[in-house]
Write a protein that holds these residues in place. Structure first.
Motif, PDB file in Angstrom:
ATOM      1  N   GLU A   1      69.243  -5.173 -10.503  1.00  0.00           N
ATOM      2  CA  GLU A   1      69.618  -5.804 -11.764  1.00  0.00           C
ATOM      3  C   GLU A   1      68.903  -5.146 -12.941  1.00  0.00           C
ATOM      4  N   ILE A   2      67.623  -4.812 -12.746  1.00  0.00           N
ATOM      5  CA  ILE A   2      66.868  -4.121 -13.797  1.00  0.00           C
ATOM      6  C   ILE A   2      67.454  -2.739 -14.044  1.00  0.00           C
ATOM      7  N   TYR A   3      67.730  -2.013 -12.983  1.00  0.00           N
ATOM      8  CA  TYR A   3      68.242  -0.647 -13.095  1.00  0.00           C
ATOM      9  C   TYR A   3      69.595  -0.627 -13.789  1.00  0.00           C
ATOM     10  N   LEU A   4      70.464  -1.563 -13.441  1.00  0.00           N
ATOM     11  CA  LEU A   4      71.826  -1.564 -13.971  1.00  0.00           C
ATOM     12  C   LEU A   4      71.916  -2.121 -15.389  1.00  0.00           C
ATOM     13  N   LEU A   5      71.063  -3.086 -15.724  1.00  0.00           N
ATOM     14  CA  LEU A   5      71.183  -3.760 -17.011  1.00  0.00           C
ATOM     15  C   LEU A   5      70.321  -3.140 -18.103  1.00  0.00           C
ATOM     16  N   THR A   6      69.057  -2.851 -17.811  1.00  0.00           N
ATOM     17  CA  THR A   6      68.133  -2.430 -18.873  1.00  0.00           C
ATOM     18  C   THR A   6      67.391  -1.137 -18.586  1.00  0.00           C
ATOM     19  N   GLY A   7      67.303  -0.728 -17.327  1.00  0.00           N
ATOM     20  CA  GLY A   7      66.516   0.452 -17.007  1.00  0.00           C
ATOM     21  C   GLY A   7      65.045   0.296 -17.312  1.00  0.00           C
ATOM     22  N   GLY A   8      64.563  -0.954 -17.296  1.00  0.00           N
ATOM     23  CA  GLY A   8      63.165  -1.224 -17.573  1.00  0.00           C
ATOM     24  C   GLY A   8      62.851  -1.441 -19.044  1.00  0.00           C
TER      25      GLY A   8
ATOM     26  N   THR B   1      58.725  -1.645 -22.363  1.00  0.00           N
ATOM     27  CA  THR B   1      58.366  -2.118 -21.020  1.00  0.00           C
ATOM     28  C   THR B   1      58.687  -3.603 -20.859  1.00  0.00           C
ATOM     29  N   SER B   2      59.612  -4.111 -21.667  1.00  0.00           N
ATOM     30  CA  SER B   2      59.878  -5.553 -21.680  1.00  0.00           C
ATOM     31  C   SER B   2      60.505  -6.044 -20.386  1.00  0.00           C
ATOM     32  N   THR B   3      61.204  -5.166 -19.641  1.00  0.00           N
ATOM     33  CA  THR B   3      61.786  -5.572 -18.359  1.00  0.00           C
ATOM     34  C   THR B   3      61.282  -4.690 -17.214  1.00  0.00           C
ATOM     35  N   GLU B   4      60.182  -4.024 -17.440  1.00  0.00           N
ATOM     36  CA  GLU B   4      59.568  -3.222 -16.376  1.00  0.00           C
ATOM     37  C   GLU B   4      59.069  -4.143 -15.266  1.00  0.00           C
ATOM     38  N   VAL B   5      59.443  -3.861 -14.020  1.00  0.00           N
ATOM     39  CA  VAL B   5      58.980  -4.643 -12.875  1.00  0.00           C
ATOM     40  C   VAL B   5      58.371  -3.690 -11.847  1.00  0.00           C
ATOM     41  N   ILE B   6      57.689  -4.272 -10.876  1.00  0.00           N
ATOM     42  CA  ILE B   6      56.948  -3.476  -9.899  1.00  0.00           C
ATOM     43  C   ILE B   6      57.849  -2.460  -9.191  1.00  0.00           C
ATOM     44  N   SER B   7      58.993  -2.911  -8.710  1.00  0.00           N
ATOM     45  CA  SER B   7      59.875  -2.010  -7.965  1.00  0.00           C
ATOM     46  C   SER B   7      60.329  -0.841  -8.822  1.00  0.00           C
TER      47      SER B   7
END
Length: 291
Positions: A229-236, A240-246
């Motif tokens: 979901e992160i990769y497809l929607l925001t790319g992090g 870094t507002s949607t940066e996650v561990i994975s």
């Protein structure tokens, strides 16, 4: 050794060997990789032993800290909403007599949609220029919102997508737990004059606690590993507002070619998830012993 015990070992050995080959060996390789620095020269991997140096870098990594914070916020908020909505839907569905199969089918539809399609659908819905959400806001005279480009809204927007996608998972597990509860306890409570709230608080929730804990842990594990979901929607992003561990591990491994450091991050995440599983297992066993 008795013949029965020998036969047991013989029949279990293929499954044990498969488990070792698919689980233990990759983990061992990842652990060894985390203790090395790997460079590629002439298409050959050159390993250099660095010991725990990669692990010592983890607390100093600003991107990792941002990813950890966002992951915790994402996991807690998304899973809490999914558990709450899933439990309410399970309660309502368990009381429906007509059209039960129809309602349950509708509730589980989001979990059947592939992630790539979910990303495409919600990215279109969130579009600043022609997204359906901004069109609805325009009807009420409100200005368009940059759902995925605003650092203050991007993570919330991803959480909404995750809640829509994974609430059916919580619904199914909690519904199975509700339907496994004995009916005679509830009938006795109603005969004694207990209200619906009293039955929910004093009977349903205590009996459902093992199922609730297991569902919560399963979802937390999956939430900590969120990537698609992160990769497809925001790319992090933005920033870094949607940066996650994975996604941080993905950056280190595949875009920055820090293979050993990425492996150290992976081991740390696996350790956290393993600790969660151990804690949940003990909590569930404790609840079972009290019951």
């Amino acid at each position: 050794m008795s013949a029965d015990r020998l036969w047991r070992y013989v029949t279990l050995s293929p499954a044990i060997l498969l488990f070792v080959a698919l689980t233990i060996l990759p983990l061992a390789n990842l652990l060894v990789l985390s203790l090395n620095d790997v460079e590629w020269l002439n298409r050959q991997a050159v390993w250099e032993w660095v010991g725990i140096e990669n692990y010592l870098k983890l607390p100093k990594d600003n991107l990792l800290r941002a990813g950890l914070l966002n992951t915790v916020i994402f996991a807690v908020a998304a899973v809490a909403l999914q558990m709450l909505i899933g439990f309410v839907l399970a309660l309502l569905s368990s009381q429906v007599t007509r059209g039960r199969s129809f309602y349950r089918t509708v509730f589980i539809l989001p979990i059947l949609v592939p992630g790539i399609i979910i990303g495409a659908i919600w990215k279109l819905m969130y579009s600043y220029d022609f997204g359906v959400l901004n069109q609805v806001l325009d009807v009420f005279g409100l200005g368009p919102v940059d759902w995925l480009g605003n650092p203050n809204l991007a993570l919330l927007s991803v959480i909404i997508v995750d809640v829509w996608h994974w609430t059916p998972f919580c619904f199914l597990l909690l519904l199975a737990g509700l339907e496994s509860l004995p009916d005679d306890i509830f009938e006795a409570a109603r005969i004694d004059g207990a209200t619906g709230w009293q039955i929910l608080r004093d009977i349903t929730l205590p009996l459902m606690m093992p199922a609730i804990i297991v569902t919560f842990v399963f979802r937390m594990i999956l939430a900590f590993k969120v990537f698609d979901e992160i990769y497809l929607l925001t790319g992090g992003g933005p920033g870094t507002s949607t940066e996650v561990i994975s996604f941080t591990i993905y950056r280190r491994f595949f875009t920055e070619d820090q293979t050993g450091y990425g492996a150290a991050m992976s081991i740390a995440v696996i350790a956290v998830i393993a600790a969660m599983i151990i804690f949940a297992t003990r909590a569930t066993a404790g609840r079972g012993g009290k019951a």
